[in-house]
Design an enzyme around this catalytic site. Structure first.
Site, PDB file in Angstrom:
ATOM      1  N   ASP A  29       9.479   5.593   7.121  1.00 34.23           N
ATOM      2  CA  ASP A  29       9.194   6.821   7.570  1.00 34.23           C
ATOM      3  C   ASP A  29       8.280   7.826   6.899  1.00 34.23           C
ATOM      4  O   ASP A  29       7.780   8.997   7.336  1.00 34.23           O
ATOM      5  CB  ASP A  29      10.463   7.837   7.818  1.00 34.23           C
ATOM      6  CG  ASP A  29      11.440   7.840   6.613  1.00 34.23           C
ATOM      7  OD1 ASP A  29      10.652   7.350   5.464  1.00 34.23           O
ATOM      8  OD2 ASP A  29      12.506   8.515   6.584  1.00 34.23           O
ATOM      9  N   GLY A  30       7.917   7.197   5.800  1.00 37.26           N
ATOM     10  CA  GLY A  30       6.754   7.900   4.778  1.00 37.26           C
ATOM     11  C   GLY A  30       7.438   9.114   4.217  1.00 37.26           C
ATOM     12  O   GLY A  30       6.790   9.759   3.499  1.00 37.26           O
ATOM     13  N   ARG A  58       4.105   5.876   1.808  1.00 39.88           N
ATOM     14  CA  ARG A  58       4.628   7.328   1.727  1.00 39.88           C
ATOM     15  C   ARG A  58       3.865   8.204   0.727  1.00 39.88           C
ATOM     16  O   ARG A  58       4.499   9.145   0.092  1.00 39.88           O
ATOM     17  CB  ARG A  58       6.077   7.461   1.725  1.00 39.88           C
ATOM     18  CG  ARG A  58       6.591   6.631   0.325  1.00 39.88           C
ATOM     19  CD  ARG A  58       7.971   6.844   0.219  1.00 39.88           C
ATOM     20  NE  ARG A  58       8.629   6.109  -0.668  1.00 39.88           N
ATOM     21  CZ  ARG A  58       9.761   6.363  -1.235  1.00 39.88           C
ATOM     22  NH1 ARG A  58      10.323   7.513  -0.923  1.00 39.88           N
ATOM     23  NH2 ARG A  58       9.969   5.533  -2.090  1.00 39.88           N
ATOM     24  N   ARG A  77      -2.520  -1.178  -9.715  1.00 43.60           N
ATOM     25  CA  ARG A  77      -1.315  -1.813 -10.073  1.00 43.60           C
ATOM     26  C   ARG A  77      -1.985  -3.546 -10.045  1.00 43.60           C
ATOM     27  O   ARG A  77      -2.815  -3.816  -9.409  1.00 43.60           O
ATOM     28  CB  ARG A  77      -0.354  -1.966  -8.713  1.00 43.60           C
ATOM     29  CG  ARG A  77       0.197  -0.381  -8.565  1.00 43.60           C
ATOM     30  CD  ARG A  77       0.430  -0.259  -7.160  1.00 43.60           C
ATOM     31  NE  ARG A  77       0.471   1.394  -6.825  1.00 43.60           N
ATOM     32  CZ  ARG A  77       1.675   1.992  -6.947  1.00 43.60           C
ATOM     33  NH1 ARG A  77       2.822   1.161  -6.943  1.00 43.60           N
ATOM     34  NH2 ARG A  77       1.658   3.357  -6.726  1.00 43.60           N
ATOM     35  N   LYS A  97       4.167  12.072  -3.266  1.00 44.76           N
ATOM     36  CA  LYS A  97       4.890  10.878  -2.705  1.00 44.76           C
ATOM     37  C   LYS A  97       6.002  11.448  -1.961  1.00 44.76           C
ATOM     38  O   LYS A  97       6.752  12.447  -2.326  1.00 44.76           O
ATOM     39  CB  LYS A  97       5.499  10.267  -4.118  1.00 44.76           C
ATOM     40  CG  LYS A  97       6.350   9.143  -3.711  1.00 44.76           C
ATOM     41  CD  LYS A  97       6.768   8.166  -5.181  1.00 44.76           C
ATOM     42  CE  LYS A  97       7.777   7.063  -4.870  1.00 44.76           C
ATOM     43  NZ  LYS A  97       8.047   6.359  -6.184  1.00 44.76           N
ATOM     44  N   ASP A 152       3.558  -4.960  -7.493  1.00 44.44           N
ATOM     45  CA  ASP A 152       3.087  -3.739  -7.015  1.00 44.44           C
ATOM     46  C   ASP A 152       3.626  -2.612  -7.927  1.00 44.44           C
ATOM     47  O   ASP A 152       3.333  -1.348  -7.469  1.00 44.44           O
ATOM     48  CB  ASP A 152       3.539  -3.459  -5.626  1.00 44.44           C
ATOM     49  CG  ASP A 152       4.997  -3.655  -5.387  1.00 44.44           C
ATOM     50  OD1 ASP A 152       5.566  -4.654  -5.691  1.00 44.44           O
ATOM     51  OD2 ASP A 152       5.354  -2.580  -4.726  1.00 44.44           O
ATOM     52  N   ASN A 153       4.565  -2.657  -8.939  1.00 42.50           N
ATOM     53  CA  ASN A 153       5.161  -1.578  -9.518  1.00 42.50           C
ATOM     54  C   ASN A 153       4.781  -1.873 -10.905  1.00 42.50           C
ATOM     55  O   ASN A 153       5.489  -1.117 -12.080  1.00 42.50           O
ATOM     56  CB  ASN A 153       6.757  -1.607  -9.390  1.00 42.50           C
ATOM     57  CG  ASN A 153       7.056  -0.979  -8.032  1.00 42.50           C
ATOM     58  OD1 ASN A 153       6.423  -0.410  -7.524  1.00 42.50           O
ATOM     59  ND2 ASN A 153       8.111  -1.441  -7.930  1.00 42.50           N
ATOM     60  N   ARG A 165       3.181  13.601  -8.522  1.00 43.91           N
ATOM     61  CA  ARG A 165       3.215  12.814  -9.974  1.00 43.91           C
ATOM     62  C   ARG A 165       1.764  12.536 -10.436  1.00 43.91           C
ATOM     63  O   ARG A 165       0.815  12.808  -9.492  1.00 43.91           O
ATOM     64  CB  ARG A 165       3.771  11.759  -9.761  1.00 43.91           C
ATOM     65  CG  ARG A 165       3.322  10.459  -9.001  1.00 43.91           C
ATOM     66  CD  ARG A 165       4.134   9.072  -8.755  1.00 43.91           C
ATOM     67  NE  ARG A 165       3.545   8.300  -8.018  1.00 43.91           N
ATOM     68  CZ  ARG A 165       3.946   6.992  -8.000  1.00 43.91           C
ATOM     69  NH1 ARG A 165       5.518   6.771  -8.258  1.00 43.91           N
ATOM     70  NH2 ARG A 165       3.636   6.205  -7.218  1.00 43.91           N
ATOM     71  N   GLY A 202       0.800  -1.091   0.033  1.00 40.53           N
ATOM     72  CA  GLY A 202      -0.057   0.001  -0.018  1.00 40.53           C
ATOM     73  C   GLY A 202       0.906   1.279   0.049  1.00 40.53           C
ATOM     74  O   GLY A 202       2.021   1.040   0.146  1.00 40.53           O
TER      75      GLY A 202
HETATM   76  P1  AMP Z   1       8.721   0.739  -3.909  1.00 41.16           P
HETATM   77  O1  AMP Z   1       9.946   0.138  -3.693  1.00 41.16           O
HETATM   78  O2  AMP Z   1       8.947   2.191  -3.527  1.00 41.16           O
HETATM   79  O3  AMP Z   1       7.808   0.329  -5.000  1.00 41.16           O
HETATM   80  O4  AMP Z   1       7.968   0.724  -2.544  1.00 41.16           O
HETATM   81  C1  AMP Z   1       7.577  -0.792  -1.950  1.00 41.16           C
HETATM   82  C2  AMP Z   1       6.619  -0.404  -0.756  1.00 41.16           C
HETATM   83  O5  AMP Z   1       7.286   0.000   0.360  1.00 41.16           O
HETATM   84  C3  AMP Z   1       5.317   0.512  -1.094  1.00 41.16           C
HETATM   85  O6  AMP Z   1       4.223  -0.082  -0.342  1.00 41.16           O
HETATM   86  C4  AMP Z   1       5.880   1.963  -0.454  1.00 41.16           C
HETATM   87  O7  AMP Z   1       4.894   2.733  -0.051  1.00 41.16           O
HETATM   88  C5  AMP Z   1       6.799   1.505   0.721  1.00 41.16           C
HETATM   89  N1  AMP Z   1       7.592   2.320   1.094  1.00 41.16           N
HETATM   90  C6  AMP Z   1       8.902   2.704   0.311  1.00 41.16           C
HETATM   91  N2  AMP Z   1       9.713   3.756   0.923  1.00 41.16           N
HETATM   92  C7  AMP Z   1       8.812   3.882   2.199  1.00 41.16           C
HETATM   93  C8  AMP Z   1       9.218   4.816   2.972  1.00 41.16           C
HETATM   94  N3  AMP Z   1      10.262   5.732   3.306  1.00 41.16           N
HETATM   95  N4  AMP Z   1       8.313   4.932   4.233  1.00 41.16           N
HETATM   96  C9  AMP Z   1       7.233   4.080   4.132  1.00 41.16           C
HETATM   97  N5  AMP Z   1       6.936   3.166   3.101  1.00 41.16           N
HETATM   98  C10 AMP Z   1       7.703   3.064   2.192  1.00 41.16           C
HETATM   99 MG    MG Z   2       6.406   0.853  -5.569  1.00 37.27          MG
END
Ligand code: AMP
Ligand code: MG
Length: 497
Positions: free
Chosen positions: A130-131, A98, A188, A118, A257-258, A181, A95
Site C-alpha cells: 500500500d506504500g 513506499r 544498496r 518513507k 537490498d538493505n 530519514r 525498489g
Molecule cells: P524492507 O523489508 O522494508 O526492506 O522492504 C523490502 C521491499 O518491499 C522494498 O522494495 C520496499 O519498498 C517494499 N515495501 C515494504 N513495505 C511496503 C509497503 N507497505 N508498500 C509497498 N512496498 C513496500
Molecule cells: Mg529495505
C-alpha cells in the site's frame, strides 16, 4: 490539507546529483496526499546540521513537507529502483515501494546527504503493497537510528516523523505515518544487482562511477578503481558489522537490498538489541531459520558482499575468469578484515586500546561466560569498569558461576597491567565505550504502545533522551538500564511493512 501553499517554503539548497546523472535508476514520482499531517517528532539538531531552517520546519509547514504534501523548492521527488536477495532468494525487481527521495543537500560539514520520505504512498515499485507506513514502525526506526548514531555507529538518521491522519491496514487498523530519514546515500548492493541481473554492464559501470565519485573519490585514479571500490565497500561494511557486534545489535533483515554502499546501517525493521548474550539470538518473527541471528551477521556480511562482487565481474578485467579469480580472492579476505575490526572493537570494550592476537581468546572466553549464564550483554560489559574500581558486587550479581568469572577477571587484570594508565583511568575510558543505556526491547515497546494507543509521546521522548546520551548515568533513569523482567514468551519483532 493545511493551507501553506501560499507561504514561502523554507529553503533546502538541494543539489540532486542522483536525479541529474542516473536517469535509468529511478522514476520521478509524487507522494500520496496526506489527509491531515501532524508533525509528531522533529530532529532540531539534525536539521541544523543539514543547514535547514529548523524553526520554520518545526511547524505545520514542516508537517506539510515531511508528509510529502508540499514539495520544497529544488526537490525532485523520485523512487529509486533496486533488486535484492531476500532471505537468500533473488528478487529481480524491488525498489522504493513506499519511499521517495526528496533530494540531496550539502550539510554544514560539507557532506552530501539524501533526504527521503518513507511511507509516502504507492510508487511503480510497490508490488501490491500500500506504500504506507504505520506509526509504530516509523517511531521505532526513529528511535533505533538515533540510538545507533549516539553509539557512534554509521547509520541513516531520523529528521521527522509525521502522522498522516489516515488509517493503515495491517493485522489491525493503525495510524499512518511518514518518516523523513537522512542518509549519506540510499544506494544498496541491490542497486548494483538490478542492472547486473539484466546484463546491463553499461549501467553497472555508470553506477559504480557515480558511487566512487560520491563516496570514495580517493580511489578515482586507482589502477583498477572498480576493484578498489569493492575493497572500499567491503572495508566499511566489515567495520560496520563489527560495531553492531560490539553493542549487541541484530539488524534482523540483512538482505542485499538493505546493505548500503556507504557503510551506513539502513532499514530498521525487525531489528533489536540483544539482552541475554547468545549468538543464536533472533528477534524477527519472519526469520524462522535464524539466517540473520546475531552470530550469523559476520558470515552474512561476506555472503552479501560476494553478491556485490558478482555484479562487478565485467568491470574488473576483460577476461572473465581472471575477474572471478581476483574477486574471489578479495571476498575470501573479508573475514580476516572483519575479525580485525571486531578484535579492536571488543578489546576496547575491555579497556585494551591496542589489541594483540592473544586478546582474541580473552574476549571469546568472556563471551562464553556471558553465554553460559545468560548474562545481559550490555550490563556484562558495563559492570567491568566497576570491577576496576574495586567494586565487584554488581558484576558478580549477573553470574551464577562467579568462580569462573573471578578466574577470568584475574587474567584480564593481568593483561591490563601492560597499560600505563591506572585501573580507575581505564574504567573511565571504558564507560565511554560500553553504553549504560540502549533501546531495551521492553522500553521501546512501551514507548511505541503509548504513542500509538494513547497518543502519549512522553515515554518516547524520555526514552529518546536517555538513549541519545548512552554513556553517562542520569538521575532517575535506572529503569532504562535493566533488562526486561523474565518472561516465558520470547521477544518478537515484526517487520511492520
Ligand atoms: P524492507 O523489508 O522494508 O526492506 O522492504 C523490502 C521491499 O518491499 C522494498 O522494495 C520496499 O519498498 C517494499 N515495501 C515494504 N513495505 C511496503 C509497503 N507497505 N508498500 C509497498 N512496498 C513496500
Ligand atoms: Mg529495505
Amino acid at each position: 490539507m493545511t493551507e501553506v501553499s501560499e507561504l514561502a517554503l523554507p529553503e533546502f539548497n538541494f543539489d540532486n546529483t542522483f536525479a541529474r546523472t542516473l536517469e535509468p535508476f529511478f522514476v520521478s514520482w509524487k507522494a500520496a496526499e496526506a489527509q491531515s499531517p501532524r508533525l509528531l517528532q522533529f530532529n532540531q539538531e539534525l536539521a541544523n546540521e543539514l543547514g535547514l531552517d529548523a524553526s520554520a520546519l518545526n511547524t505545520e509547514t514542516g508537517a506539510a513537507i515531511f508528509s510529502g504534501n508540499e514539495v520544497p523548492n529544488g526537490s525532485m521527488p523520485l523512487a529509486q529502483v533496486y533488486a535484492g536477495h531476500q532471505f537468500g532468494g533473488f528478487s529481480p525487481q524491488l525498489g522504493d515501494g513506499r519511499a521517495l527521495l526528496l533530494g540531496e543537500v550539502i550539510d554544514s560539514n560539507g557532506r552530501r546527504r539524501d533526504i527521503q520520505l518513507k511511507g509516502s504512498g504507492k510508487t511503480p515499485f510497490s508490488r501490491g503493497g500500500d506504500g504506507k507506513a504505520a506509526l509504530g514502525p516509523v517511531l521505532r526506526e526513529y528511535l533505533i537510528g538515533e540510538a545507533m548514531h549516539a553509539l557512534g555507529i554509521p547509520t541513516t538518521r531520523a529528521l521527522a516523523a509525521v502522522t498522516t491522519g489516515e488509517e493503515v491496514y495491517r493485522e489491525t487498523v493503525l495510524p499512518g505515518a511518514v518518516l523523513t530519514r537522512v542518509a549519506s546515500s540510499h544506494i544498496r548492493v541491490g542497486t548494483f544487482q538490478y542492472f547486473a541481473a539484466r546484463q546491463d554492464t553499461d549501467n553497472v559501470k555508470t553506477l559504480a562511477d557515480y558511487c566512487i565519485e560520491r563516496h570514495y573519490p580517493q580511489i578515482k585514479d586507482d589502477d583498477n578503481p572498480y576493484l578498489a571500490f569493492f575493497d572500499a565497500v567491503a572495508d566499511v561494511q566489515s567495520a560496520l558489522v563489527a560495531k553492531w557486534m560490539g553493542v549487541g545489535f541484530i539488524h534482523g533483515v540483512m538482505n542485499t537490498d538493505n546493505m548500503t554502499i556507504s557503510g551506513e546501517t539502513i532499514d530498521y525493521g525487525p531489528c533489536a538489541f540483544m539482552d541475554a548474550y547468545s549468538p543464536k539470538t533472533v528477534f524477527s518473527s519472519i526469520d524462522t531459520q535464524g539466517r540473520y541471528a546475531f552470530g550469523n551477521q559476520p558470515s552474512i556480511l561476506v555472503w552479501n558482499l560476494a553478491r556485490l562482487a558478482e555484479t562487478l565481474i565485467p568491470l574488473i578485467d576483460p577476461d572473465t575468469d581472471q575477474s572471478v579469480n581476483i574477486l574471489t580472492e578479495r571476498v575470501s579476505a573479508i573475514p580476516a578484515t572483519h575479525e580485525s575490526y571486531w578484535l579492536s572493537e571488543m578489546a576496547k570494550k575491555l579497556g585494551i586500546q591496542t589489541a594483540i592476537p592473544e586478546d582474541d581468546a580473552l574476549i571469546r572466553d568472556f563471551l562464553t561466560l556471558l553465554n553460559e549464564d545468560s548474562v545481559d550483554f550490555t550490563l556484562g560489559f558495563r559492570t567491568l569498569s566497576d570491577v576496576l574500581r574495586k567494586n565487584k558486587k554488581e558484576a558478580e550479581a549477573l553470574y551464577k558461576n562467579t568462580k569462573a568469572l573471578d578466574e577470568w577477571i584475574n587474567r584480564w587484570m593481568g593483561r591490563l597491567k601492560e597499560n600505563k594508565d591506572s585501573p580507575e583511568q581505564i574504567a573511565d575510558v571504558m564507560d565511554q565505550i560500553n553504553p549504560i543505556y540502549i533501546p531495551r526491547n521492553h522500553m521501546v515497546e512501551a514507548a511505541l504502545t503509548a504513542a500509538v494507543d494513547a497518543t502519549d509521546m512522553t515515554p518516547f521522548s524520555k526514552l529518546l533522551s536517555v538513549i541519545t546520551k548512552p554513556y553517562n548515568q542520569v538521575e532517575g533513569a535506572s529503569d532504562y538500564t535493566l533488562p526486561a523482567p523474565k518472561s516465558d514468551i520470547p521477544y518478537r519483532t515484526f517487520c511492520g511493512t
